[in-house]
Design a protein around this motif. Structure first.
Motif, PDB file in Angstrom:
ATOM      1  N   GLU A   9     108.710 176.179  30.040  1.00  0.00           N
ATOM      2  CA  GLU A   9     109.815 176.341  28.861  1.00  0.00           C
ATOM      3  C   GLU A   9     109.374 175.693  27.824  1.00  0.00           C
ATOM      4  O   GLU A   9     109.628 174.319  27.770  1.00  0.00           O
ATOM      5  CB  GLU A   9     111.073 176.283  29.489  1.00  0.00           C
ATOM      6  N   PHE A  10     109.081 176.228  26.824  1.00  0.00           N
ATOM      7  CA  PHE A  10     109.027 175.492  25.457  1.00  0.00           C
ATOM      8  C   PHE A  10     110.154 175.577  24.578  1.00  0.00           C
ATOM      9  O   PHE A  10     110.952 176.381  24.652  1.00  0.00           O
ATOM     10  CB  PHE A  10     107.462 176.135  24.529  1.00  0.00           C
ATOM     11  N   PRO A  11     109.976 174.677  23.527  1.00  0.00           N
ATOM     12  CA  PRO A  11     111.223 174.870  22.462  1.00  0.00           C
ATOM     13  C   PRO A  11     111.165 176.472  21.951  1.00  0.00           C
ATOM     14  O   PRO A  11     112.201 176.827  21.500  1.00  0.00           O
ATOM     15  CB  PRO A  11     110.890 174.134  21.385  1.00  0.00           C
ATOM     16  N   GLU A  12     110.049 177.079  21.942  1.00  0.00           N
ATOM     17  CA  GLU A  12     110.187 178.334  21.444  1.00  0.00           C
ATOM     18  C   GLU A  12     110.336 179.454  22.431  1.00  0.00           C
ATOM     19  O   GLU A  12     110.180 180.608  22.153  1.00  0.00           O
ATOM     20  CB  GLU A  12     108.490 178.709  20.912  1.00  0.00           C
ATOM     21  N   GLY A  13     110.813 178.900  23.571  1.00  0.00           N
ATOM     22  CA  GLY A  13     111.242 179.949  24.541  1.00  0.00           C
ATOM     23  C   GLY A  13     110.402 179.943  25.914  1.00  0.00           C
ATOM     24  O   GLY A  13     109.786 179.019  26.122  1.00  0.00           O
ATOM     25  N   LYS A  14     110.849 180.852  26.725  1.00  0.00           N
ATOM     26  CA  LYS A  14     110.212 180.882  28.209  1.00  0.00           C
ATOM     27  C   LYS A  14     108.690 181.569  28.205  1.00  0.00           C
ATOM     28  O   LYS A  14     108.546 182.371  27.201  1.00  0.00           O
ATOM     29  CB  LYS A  14     111.195 181.616  29.107  1.00  0.00           C
ATOM     30  N   HIS A  15     107.799 180.832  28.916  1.00  0.00           N
ATOM     31  CA  HIS A  15     106.393 181.595  28.863  1.00  0.00           C
ATOM     32  C   HIS A  15     105.950 181.977  30.169  1.00  0.00           C
ATOM     33  O   HIS A  15     106.245 181.121  31.462  1.00  0.00           O
ATOM     34  CB  HIS A  15     105.481 180.536  27.968  1.00  0.00           C
ATOM     35  N   TYR A  16     105.195 182.790  30.165  1.00  0.00           N
ATOM     36  CA  TYR A  16     104.413 183.405  31.303  1.00  0.00           C
ATOM     37  C   TYR A  16     103.126 183.492  31.272  1.00  0.00           C
ATOM     38  O   TYR A  16     102.524 183.430  30.410  1.00  0.00           O
ATOM     39  CB  TYR A  16     105.276 184.665  31.842  1.00  0.00           C
ATOM     40  N   ALA A  17     102.435 183.745  32.479  1.00  0.00           N
ATOM     41  CA  ALA A  17     101.004 183.592  32.529  1.00  0.00           C
ATOM     42  C   ALA A  17     100.571 185.346  32.920  1.00  0.00           C
ATOM     43  O   ALA A  17     101.203 185.744  33.582  1.00  0.00           O
ATOM     44  CB  ALA A  17     100.464 182.707  33.671  1.00  0.00           C
ATOM     45  N   LEU A  18      99.412 185.635  32.199  1.00  0.00           N
ATOM     46  CA  LEU A  18      98.818 186.803  32.395  1.00  0.00           C
ATOM     47  C   LEU A  18      98.078 186.852  33.493  1.00  0.00           C
ATOM     48  O   LEU A  18      97.291 185.861  33.863  1.00  0.00           O
ATOM     49  CB  LEU A  18      98.069 187.371  31.170  1.00  0.00           C
ATOM     50  N   ASP A  19      97.880 188.107  34.135  1.00  0.00           N
ATOM     51  CA  ASP A  19      97.108 188.409  35.318  1.00  0.00           C
ATOM     52  C   ASP A  19      95.717 188.653  35.014  1.00  0.00           C
ATOM     53  O   ASP A  19      95.574 189.511  34.489  1.00  0.00           O
ATOM     54  CB  ASP A  19      97.928 189.354  36.383  1.00  0.00           C
ATOM     55  N   GLY A  20      94.865 187.649  35.239  1.00  0.00           N
ATOM     56  CA  GLY A  20      93.385 187.923  34.586  1.00  0.00           C
ATOM     57  C   GLY A  20      92.834 188.903  35.379  1.00  0.00           C
ATOM     58  O   GLY A  20      91.762 189.208  34.954  1.00  0.00           O
ATOM     59  N   SER A  21      93.468 189.327  36.824  1.00  0.00           N
ATOM     60  CA  SER A  21      92.666 190.343  37.399  1.00  0.00           C
ATOM     61  C   SER A  21      92.999 191.874  37.092  1.00  0.00           C
ATOM     62  O   SER A  21      92.476 192.504  37.488  1.00  0.00           O
ATOM     63  CB  SER A  21      92.900 189.996  38.962  1.00  0.00           C
ATOM     64  N   HIS A  22      93.933 191.822  36.189  1.00  0.00           N
ATOM     65  CA  HIS A  22      94.309 193.424  35.556  1.00  0.00           C
ATOM     66  C   HIS A  22      93.358 193.798  34.524  1.00  0.00           C
ATOM     67  O   HIS A  22      93.085 193.252  33.619  1.00  0.00           O
ATOM     68  CB  HIS A  22      95.870 193.189  35.411  1.00  0.00           C
ATOM     69  N   PRO A  23      92.857 195.152  34.917  1.00  0.00           N
ATOM     70  CA  PRO A  23      91.774 195.602  34.007  1.00  0.00           C
ATOM     71  C   PRO A  23      92.472 195.670  32.491  1.00  0.00           C
ATOM     72  O   PRO A  23      91.486 195.486  31.521  1.00  0.00           O
ATOM     73  CB  PRO A  23      91.568 197.016  34.410  1.00  0.00           C
ATOM     74  N   ASP A  24      93.768 195.875  32.236  1.00  0.00           N
ATOM     75  CA  ASP A  24      94.202 196.072  30.957  1.00  0.00           C
ATOM     76  C   ASP A  24      94.397 194.678  30.369  1.00  0.00           C
ATOM     77  O   ASP A  24      94.241 194.565  29.020  1.00  0.00           O
ATOM     78  CB  ASP A  24      95.673 196.606  30.867  1.00  0.00           C
ATOM     79  N   VAL A  25      94.753 193.693  31.040  1.00  0.00           N
ATOM     80  CA  VAL A  25      94.661 192.115  30.573  1.00  0.00           C
ATOM     81  C   VAL A  25      93.155 191.812  30.089  1.00  0.00           C
ATOM     82  O   VAL A  25      93.177 191.249  29.032  1.00  0.00           O
ATOM     83  CB  VAL A  25      95.359 191.231  31.654  1.00  0.00           C
TER      84      VAL A  25
END
Length: 697
Positions: free
Chosen positions: A396-412
């Motif tokens: 959680e940054f001052p700019e808001g909550k942050h999440y991680a991308l799933d590197g195994s997803h072909p679209d990612v």
């Protein structure tokens, strides 16, 4: 870029002249006579031995060190064996263990200059979560251990094993148990400084980890006294329970080197890893400007124009290689949608930078996604999720909550490919990636698109995409990253926490510890990045003494040299110091001749080829005044040196000395120039050994 002849004027002065204590007098010198070289014990590689026992256990013997009763372990427990078969193998001995379900085969090999242990598992549909071919080893004859942190921030260092003590725990059960993990390179050191260095050459499939731990016992009323205690060691791989093709897996060999000097033995293993993994260790040393420390998220095209205009007018010019646009140009995750600070996007900015003959650099955190981003709102199925299908909050940054991308997803993967391809087309040839550890999530306990691969295999796929898109000629620097898997991909690696223009244990303290204990792989795996140098007076809590100490420390080490200061705010003296920190184009590292000894101050030595001499930096990073004596025969293998107290641009002759005693206030450092002859350093000699007159010629 215009290259003017450097003016001959008194501009080579060091910031903070006169601040802090001078050297303790008198200087201690040897008897008169010619300087002579010390006949020192040279670095040598020894021959450790494997010893096999009839019950399937084995020992590793190296000098006075002994790892006894080693055996393979699965998920932290000794394997349960139905039958054991032992015999010869092409390079040594082989042990095959028959289990209730499957087989484990170990190859104990004797190589040229090392030994190694290889392992194969068969008859198993899934890999264990972790597997150690060398487990539950009882440690004898080891005084210290070297622990390498998994990546950015460590902790790394040389430590002694904890000693159990008498203690009452009151009404609660208590113990003095401990366990310490080490990655990539691990060391065991005897009282005689004999060293075992342990690591693997392959890091594209699994995390390789070693662990030191104890097995404590107590005795007496209230568990007051320590009883017999064993120190144990294991080394192996985190294999994450992934499914195995054909019920079989062959794991990389783990190599073990035995040397007579700790630092050199660790570095010897590092060089072997570097060669096997194709490390990018020969790129030009980076000397760049980074927007973040000074401007944070408030950098803009307008401020970039002001910076470039300043650089156009400074004389003599600042010979930067790169201008890096750091964080703040977009919402995290929407890397191609720009804020109002960049109304025309980043392509015109790249063009403006390129026209001044600098590399254009851009900061990207490929796995990071803000809850405010379009990516988060439109593609929640791209995120790492828990077993209930909910996105896992990463930070959680001052700019808001942050999440991680799933590197195994072909679209990612396609999206990351699109982002880096776009920036390469814009003209960016310098890339700083960050928060890379967000892409290395264990497969167990999370919900990801592809559950058949390890976290390292998925992470490596993304690294391959990035390097392919930016091209072999682009410079890639990364921060907040695991080390092992990025060898061969990146040109530079941030090794420690941000300094944030103030001296704190979490910032400067971490940087000094990590830079000192990872110097063995500086310019071996990549260029180490120790964070930006801050010389400015505005918005900076460092004292003049601290600025000088940190600038000299970063400059002499031989890694990345960067700053975030607005050059228009620097004094002439500060600009002159920055010029004298310019690195050699070809990577060249300092050495740490007293690494691992019991001096309070840290000492760094940098050899210069022309003219032949050495730069010597001694830094007091403690919180108290320190007085210490240093013997030159232990530093540069010379009985005597002509010694000059050196403030870049000027020097004072201290005479022909065999040792030196100095008093340093907290955070103070002293820089010296050593030579065999009575030749003072040139006024334009930089801390890397360059002559500024040649640079500006």
């Amino acid at each position: 870029m215009t290259k003017n002849t450097i003016e001959r004027r008194n501009f080579l002065k060091l910031v903070g002249t006169g601040i802090g204590s001078l050297l303790t007098l008198p200087y201690y010198s040897s008897a008169l006579g010619e300087t002579s070289t010390v006949n020192r014990n040279r670095f040598k590689i020894g021959k450790p031995q494997w010893i096999l026992h009839n019950d399937g256990t084995f020992d590793l013997i190296a000098g006075s060190m002994h790892l006894r009763n080693c055996r393979p372990t699965i998920d932290g427990q000794s394997i349960f064996v139905r039958n054991t078969f032992m015999g010869d193998s092409p390079k040594g001995k082989r042990i095959i263990y028959e289990l209730d379900r499957g087989f484990v085969m170990l190859d104990l090999k004797i190589n040229s200059g090392s030994i190694s242990i290889g392992a194969e598992l068969s008859g198993m549909s899934r890999a264990p979560y972790w597997f150690c071919p060398l487990g539950e080893a009882v440690v004898n004859g080891v005084k210290q251990y070297f622990k390498q942190g998994q990546g950015f921030g460590g902790p790394s260092g040389l430590y002694e094993f904890q000693e159990p003590s008498a203690q009452e725990f009151g009404n609660q059960p208590g113990e003095q148990a401990w366990a310490y993990d080490s990655y990539l390179v691990t060391g065991l050191i005897s009282a005689e400084q004999e060293t075992l260095a342990i690591g693997t050459y392959e890091h594209s499939d699994f995390i390789q980890k070693s662990t030191f731990y104890n097995r404590p016992h107590r005795r007496g009323l209230s568990d007051r006294y320590p009883d017999v205690e064993q120190i144990l060691f294991e080394t192996g791989f985190v294999t994450e329970n992934i499914p195995l093709k054909d019920d079989f897996i062959k794991l990389p060999d783990i190599y073990i080197f035995f040397g007579n000097k700790p630092y050199e033995t660790l570095q010897h293993l590092a060089w072997n890893i570097s060669e096997q993994m194709g490390a990018r260790k020969d790129t030009k040393t980076s000397y760049h400007w980074d927007s973040f420390n000074e401007f944070e998220h408030d950098f803009s095209h307008e401020k970039l124009t002001e910076l470039l205009t300043t650089l156009d007018t400074i004389d003599p010019p600042i010979m930067l290689d790169t201008i890096l646009i750091n964080d703040g140009y977009c919402v995290h995750g929407d890397w191609l949608d720009y804020t109002d600070n960049w109304p025309r996007g980043l392509e015109p900015a790249a063009r403006d930078i390129f026209q001044r003959q600098y590399r254009a650099g851009v900061w990207i955190a490929p796995f990071m996604v803000s809850e405010e981003s379009k990516i988060f709102k439109r593609h929640k199925n791209w995120l790492i999720r828990d077993l209930n299908g909910e996105p896992i909050l990463e930070w959680e940054f001052p700019e808001g909550k942050h999440y991680a991308l799933d590197g195994s997803h072909p679209d990612v993967q396609r999206y990351i490919q699109k982002v880096f391809r776009a920036y390469r087309k814009m003209g960016f040839t310098f890339y700083k990636t960050d928060f890379m550890d967000w892409g290395l999530k264990p497969t167990v306990g999370i919900d990801r698109y592809d559950k058949t691969k390890s976290s390292v295999q998925i992470f490596t796929e993304v690294l391959n995409i990035i390097r392919e898109e930016i091209g072999a000629g682009s410079f890639w620097i990364t921060g907040t990253a695991p080390y092992a898997h990025m060898i061969g991909y990146v040109d530079a690696m941030r090794v420690a926490n941000s300094l944030n223009c103030q001296w704190t244990e979490q910032g400067v303290g971490n940087m000094l510890q990590e830079s000192y204990n990872t110097q063995y792989f500086n310019n071996v795996f990549w260029q180490n990045d120790l964070d930006v140098i801050s010389l400015r007076n505005e918005n900076c809590q460092l004292t003049a003494t601290e600025k000088t100490s940190l600038a000299n420390w970063i400059g002499i080490m031989g890694g990345v040299v960067s700053t975030s200061d607005r050059f228009s705010t620097l004094t002439d003296e500060q600009l002159d110091l920055w010029r004298l920190l310019i690195p050699q184009e070809r990577p060249q590292s300092a050495t740490l001749p007293l690494w691992g000894d019991n001096h309070q101050c840290k000492l760094v030595l940098r050899r210069y080829r022309s003219p032949r001499g050495w730069g010597l930096l001694i830094l007091n990073d403690t919180e108290q005044t320190v007085t210490e004596t240093f013997v030159f025969s232990e530093i540069n293998e010379e009985n005597n040196n002509w010694v000059y107290e050196w403030k870049l641009g000027e020097s004072v002759d201290l005479g022909n000395l065999s040792q030196i005693t100095l008093t340093l206030q907290k955070h103070e450092s002293k820089l010296f120039y050593l030579t065999n002859g009575n030749d003072a350093p040139s006024e334009d000699l930089t801390i890397s050994g360059l002559r500024l007159k040649k640079v500006y010629r």
